[in-house]
Design a protein around this motif. Structure first.
Motif, mmCIF file in Angstrom:
data_model
loop_
_atom_site.group_PDB
_atom_site.id
_atom_site.type_symbol
_atom_site.label_atom_id
_atom_site.label_comp_id
_atom_site.label_asym_id
_atom_site.label_seq_id
_atom_site.Cartn_x
_atom_site.Cartn_y
_atom_site.Cartn_z
ATOM 1 N N LEU A 12 16.850 -20.681 -30.003
ATOM 2 C CA LEU A 12 18.205 -20.326 -30.411
ATOM 3 C C LEU A 12 18.307 -18.811 -30.430
ATOM 4 C CD1 LEU A 12 18.645 -22.872 -33.309
ATOM 5 C CD2 LEU A 12 19.442 -23.082 -30.956
ATOM 6 N N GLU A 13 19.283 -18.273 -29.708
ATOM 7 C CA GLU A 13 19.438 -16.823 -29.604
ATOM 8 C C GLU A 13 20.393 -16.300 -30.674
ATOM 9 O OE1 GLU A 13 20.574 -13.440 -26.329
ATOM 10 O OE2 GLU A 13 21.527 -15.390 -26.170
ATOM 11 N N TYR A 14 19.969 -15.258 -31.328
ATOM 12 C CA TYR A 14 20.782 -14.538 -32.314
ATOM 13 C C TYR A 14 20.492 -13.060 -32.121
ATOM 14 C CZ TYR A 14 21.393 -12.094 -36.746
ATOM 15 O OH TYR A 14 21.711 -11.183 -37.709
ATOM 16 N N ARG A 15 21.505 -12.275 -31.875
ATOM 17 C CA ARG A 15 21.338 -10.822 -31.766
ATOM 18 C C ARG A 15 22.131 -10.201 -32.902
ATOM 19 N NH1 ARG A 15 21.609 -8.668 -25.636
ATOM 20 N NH2 ARG A 15 20.871 -10.520 -24.586
ATOM 21 N N HIS A 16 21.431 -9.478 -33.769
ATOM 22 C CA HIS A 16 22.064 -8.976 -34.981
ATOM 23 C C HIS A 16 23.279 -8.108 -34.702
ATOM 24 C CE1 HIS A 16 19.479 -5.565 -33.983
ATOM 25 N NE2 HIS A 16 20.317 -4.841 -34.680
ATOM 26 N N ASN A 17 23.275 -7.381 -33.597
ATOM 27 C CA ASN A 17 24.413 -6.496 -33.317
ATOM 28 C C ASN A 17 25.572 -7.237 -32.646
ATOM 29 O OD1 ASN A 17 22.791 -6.814 -31.025
ATOM 30 N ND2 ASN A 17 23.445 -4.886 -30.153
ATOM 31 N N ASN A 46 6.770 -19.647 -31.958
ATOM 32 C CA ASN A 46 6.650 -19.020 -33.269
ATOM 33 C C ASN A 46 7.450 -17.740 -33.424
ATOM 34 O OD1 ASN A 46 3.622 -20.280 -32.664
ATOM 35 N ND2 ASN A 46 4.557 -20.835 -34.606
ATOM 36 N N ASP A 47 7.612 -16.980 -32.347
ATOM 37 C CA ASP A 47 8.317 -15.700 -32.469
ATOM 38 C C ASP A 47 8.771 -15.259 -31.089
ATOM 39 O OD1 ASP A 47 9.415 -13.498 -33.690
ATOM 40 O OD2 ASP A 47 7.524 -12.637 -34.341
ATOM 41 N N SER A 48 9.746 -14.370 -31.072
ATOM 42 C CA SER A 48 10.219 -13.787 -29.819
ATOM 43 C C SER A 48 10.705 -12.375 -30.089
ATOM 44 C CB SER A 48 11.351 -14.634 -29.221
ATOM 45 O OG SER A 48 12.461 -14.620 -30.089
ATOM 46 N N ALA A 49 10.756 -11.598 -29.026
ATOM 47 C CA ALA A 49 11.229 -10.221 -29.159
ATOM 48 C C ALA A 49 11.794 -9.748 -27.834
ATOM 49 C CB ALA A 49 10.095 -9.300 -29.586
ATOM 50 N N GLY A 53 15.072 -1.328 -23.896
ATOM 51 C CA GLY A 53 15.519 -0.735 -22.640
ATOM 52 C C GLY A 53 15.890 -1.720 -21.550
ATOM 53 N N CYS A 54 15.808 -3.021 -21.822
ATOM 54 C CA CYS A 54 16.187 -4.017 -20.825
ATOM 55 C C CYS A 54 16.655 -5.280 -21.546
ATOM 56 C CB CYS A 54 15.029 -4.320 -19.876
ATOM 57 S SG CYS A 54 13.599 -5.067 -20.668
ATOM 58 N N ASP A 55 17.081 -6.270 -20.779
ATOM 59 C CA ASP A 55 17.590 -7.512 -21.366
ATOM 60 C C ASP A 55 16.638 -8.667 -21.078
ATOM 61 O OD1 ASP A 55 20.126 -6.690 -22.592
ATOM 62 O OD2 ASP A 55 20.601 -6.085 -20.544
ATOM 63 N N GLY A 56 15.495 -8.616 -21.731
ATOM 64 C CA GLY A 56 14.477 -9.648 -21.598
ATOM 65 C C GLY A 56 13.390 -9.396 -22.618
ATOM 66 N N GLY A 57 12.375 -10.231 -22.612
ATOM 67 C CA GLY A 57 11.285 -10.045 -23.555
ATOM 68 C C GLY A 57 10.289 -11.181 -23.483
ATOM 69 N N ILE A 76 17.673 -12.134 -19.158
ATOM 70 C CA ILE A 76 19.066 -12.575 -19.179
ATOM 71 C C ILE A 76 19.664 -12.312 -17.803
ATOM 72 C CG2 ILE A 76 21.328 -12.253 -20.221
ATOM 73 C CD1 ILE A 76 19.856 -11.391 -22.777
ATOM 74 N N ASP A 77 20.096 -13.378 -17.132
ATOM 75 C CA ASP A 77 20.661 -13.260 -15.790
ATOM 76 C C ASP A 77 21.837 -12.298 -15.771
ATOM 77 O OD1 ASP A 77 18.854 -15.112 -14.800
ATOM 78 O OD2 ASP A 77 20.257 -16.790 -14.939
ATOM 79 N N GLY A 78 21.850 -11.426 -14.765
ATOM 80 C CA GLY A 78 22.966 -10.513 -14.568
ATOM 81 C C GLY A 78 22.957 -9.293 -15.450
ATOM 82 N N GLU A 79 21.939 -9.119 -16.275
ATOM 83 C CA GLU A 79 21.845 -7.949 -17.166
ATOM 84 C C GLU A 79 20.719 -7.035 -16.700
ATOM 85 O OE1 GLU A 79 24.147 -7.319 -19.387
ATOM 86 O OE2 GLU A 79 25.139 -9.232 -19.064
ATOM 87 N N THR A 80 20.402 -5.996 -17.466
ATOM 88 C CA THR A 80 19.394 -5.008 -17.097
ATOM 89 C C THR A 80 18.009 -5.663 -17.038
ATOM 90 O OG1 THR A 80 20.675 -3.306 -18.214
ATOM 91 C CG2 THR A 80 18.380 -2.778 -17.694
ATOM 92 N N PRO A 81 17.399 -5.705 -15.826
ATOM 93 C CA PRO A 81 16.088 -6.359 -15.700
ATOM 94 C C PRO A 81 14.958 -5.535 -16.326
ATOM 95 C CG PRO A 81 16.707 -5.375 -13.611
ATOM 96 C CD PRO A 81 17.864 -5.181 -14.552
#
Length: 84
Positions: A12-17, A46-49, A53-57, A76-81
């Motif tokens: 489940l994705e949640y971005r605080h901003n 267990n965790d993700s980050a 400087g890019c849209d992945g992790g 994330i497709d179509g975003e900064t690799p």
């Protein structure tokens, strides 16, 4: 924990901003029981980050019953690799 049929690795994705009560997004890993993941119903994430400087992790987890780890790289497709 992985669930459903066919097996999906629950993420489940949640971005605080970007948070809005309607903006928690299901971005689960499809076909999690197949290669290259070979997960099962006892495999946990267990965790993700996000990488700066890019849209992945990375997502990390595994099975404690077998001391087996798993690392999943995401983008994330179509975003900064993160890789060219």
């Amino acid at each position: 924990r992985a669930a459903t049929s066919p097996l999906r690795g629950l993420v489940l994705e949640y971005r605080h901003n970007l948070f809005d009560l309607a903006e928690i997004t299901d971005v689960s890993v499809p076909d999690f029981g197949d290669a290259p993941y070979n997960g099962d119903s006892t495999t946990d994430f267990n965790d993700s980050a996000f990488r700066p400087g890019c849209d992945g992790g990375l997502i990390v987890g595994g099975k404690t019953s077998t001391d087996t780890g798993i690392v999943v790289e995401f983008a994330i497709d179509g975003e900064t690799p993160c890789r060219e």
